[in-house]
Enzyme design. Structure first.
Site, PDB file in Angstrom:
ATOM      1  N   PHE A 139      -9.711  -2.051   0.220  1.00  0.00           N
ATOM      2  CA  PHE A 139      -9.626  -3.343  -0.462  1.00  0.00           C
ATOM      3  C   PHE A 139      -8.337  -3.356  -1.276  1.00  0.00           C
ATOM      4  CE2 PHE A 139     -10.183  -6.467  -3.804  1.00  0.00           C
ATOM      5  CZ  PHE A 139     -10.679  -7.535  -3.086  1.00  0.00           C
ATOM      6  N   ASP A 224      -2.477   2.604  -4.037  1.00  0.00           N
ATOM      7  CA  ASP A 224      -3.026   1.470  -4.778  1.00  0.00           C
ATOM      8  C   ASP A 224      -3.962   2.020  -5.849  1.00  0.00           C
ATOM      9  OD1 ASP A 224      -4.293  -0.719  -5.779  1.00  0.00           O
ATOM     10  OD2 ASP A 224      -4.723  -1.650  -3.830  1.00  0.00           O
ATOM     11  N   LYS A 253      -6.151  -3.993 -13.392  1.00  0.00           N
ATOM     12  CA  LYS A 253      -7.457  -3.706 -14.003  1.00  0.00           C
ATOM     13  C   LYS A 253      -7.384  -3.099 -15.404  1.00  0.00           C
ATOM     14  CE  LYS A 253     -10.407  -3.582  -9.879  1.00  0.00           C
ATOM     15  NZ  LYS A 253     -11.371  -4.637 -10.139  1.00  0.00           N
TER      16      LYS A 253
END
Ligand code: PLP
Length: 402
Positions: A139, A224, A253
């Site tokens: 993702f 990532d 995040k």
């Protein structure tokens, strides 16, 4: 399942008439928080073991973050990237320092994980090699470029055709990776530990092999770290535990502790030189308010010893779950405070609902896996509250889902 009390349910009805339906009907209407606790508008308290999906690194209402944002808001919120600011420069320097990034490394600030991945895609394009290799289960976000790297068909298919040139290989399979990376590959993009796929670690040595394969082929290795970075796995960045140095990493995040900010970090002068003036930009990216939040998060992680705490609390959680001795609970995977409790059947959604009714916010990341990504300030005692409740939550999960 208890129905939300009138105040929540009225707001949820209004939500459904005002907000685009992409998230479905939200589960709660939350009002305020303190540390790892949050309260809804009806005054019910929940232990927040999701932390805004690995975002609220310092928990809710941390005085260091609140004071940094308040102070910066009274000083300067936004200036555009025609100008810079003290927080912007200081945050970039701090990130490079914690990443042990070599001289010539640089930071580009964004506002979200997907934007950080978009910047990485542009970096890969600048190698003049059109291919990007990503992993099955990956993702990387929902914007159309990032979505081309995201693997899940349900997210991709409504928007096809997506950006061409992306190949997905089985997660953790070194031979498949080696076979997919060619002289046409600009970058291999991997999560150091797959978050949305169900908190799935790589096979041992996979990231090191990815480093070797990309170095041999002259392709970039982009990690990532949107979900794994900023102390989540017990290191500043997960790559540091894997013993590899990427060519670039993406962040978001946890970096702002809830204030939207992300980044692309390019390692070394050669990679940093791929994006030159005018090639990329952002109106909001790296504004003083978001950067002040980032500095407060990083400073507090350091001053409160939260890296060590995340590691120790994560291991404590794993030990406690393994000691539950209930055959319906099969184990724990992940690292630091990014964990999945695995179940013997497809009960995770029902368990998450039962957990919410019992005052715990958890995430059914896969049908048989419950993700916990609590604030890094969560205490071991708070984690124990959930572990102790697990058997009764499984009992409460509706029969037909077993
Ligand atoms: N990359 C990874 C590894 C993620 O986990 C996520 C979000 O879950 C993203 C990218 C996308 O981040 P955002 O939702 O901030 O765009």
């Amino acid at each position: 399942m208890t129905e939300p009390a009138p105040h929540s349910s009225e707001l949820l009805d209004r939500y459904e008439h005002a907000l685009l339906g992409v998230f479905g009907r939200p589960q709660l209407v939350l009002e305020h928080g303190e540390g790892a606790w949050v309260w809804d508008v009806d005054g019910r308290r929940y232990l927040d073991l999701v932390g805004g999906i690995a975002v609220n690194a310092l928990g809710h209402n941390h005085p260091a973050l609140v004071s940094a944002i308040s102070k910066q808001a009274g000083q300067l919120i936004h200036v555009s990237n025609f100008y810079t600011s003290v927080p912007q420069v200081e945050l970039a320097e701090r990130i490079l320092r914690y990443a042990d990034a070599p001289a010539g490394s640089r930071v580009f600030f964004t506002n979200s994980g997907a934007e950080s991945v978009e910047a990485a895609v542009k970096l890969a394009r600048r190698t003049s090699r059109p291919g990007i290799v990503a992993a099955e289960g990956a993702f990387h976000g929902r914007t159309t470029g990032a979505l081309a790297l995201t693997h899940k068909p349900a997210y991709r298919e409504p928007f096809e055709p997506l950006m061409p040139g992306v190949t997905h290989v089985p997660w953790g399979d070194v031979d498949a990776l080696r076979a997919a990376v060619t002289a046409k590959t600009g970058a291999v993009v991997l999560e150091p530990l797959q978050g949305e796929a169900g908190v799935v670690p790589p096979t041992p040595g996979y990231l090191r092999a990815a480093r070797e394969v990309t170095a041999e082929a002259g392709a970039l290795l982009v990690l990532d770290e949107v979900q794994t970075g900023i102390g989540r796995t017990g290191a500043w960045f997960a790559f540091q535990d894997a013993g590899v140095v990427p060519d670039a990493m993406t962040l978001a995040k946890g970096l702002g502790g809830g204030v939207p900010i992300g980044g692309l970090v390019t390692f070394g002068p050669e990679v940093s030189g791929l994006l030159t003036p005018g090639m990329h930009g952002s109106t909001f990216g790296g504004n003083p308010l978001a950067c002040a939040a980032g500095i407060a998060v990083l400073e507090t992680i350091e001053s409160e010893g939260l890296l060590q705490h995340a590691r120790a609390a994560g291991e404590h959680l794993a030990r406690r779950v393994e000691a539950v001795g209930d055959p319906r609970v099969t184990g724990v995977r992940g690292a630091g405070l990014l964990r999945a409790v695995t179940l013997a059947g497809q009960w995770a959604p029902a368990v998450a609902t039962a957990a919410r009714d019992a005052g715990f916010i958890v995430n059914p990341v896969a049908p048989d896996a419950i993700r916990l990504a609590p604030p890094l300030v969560v205490t071991e005692q708070q984690l124990d509250l959930f572990v102790d409740a697990l058997p009764s939550l499984l009992d409460a999960a509706p029969e037909e889902t077993r």
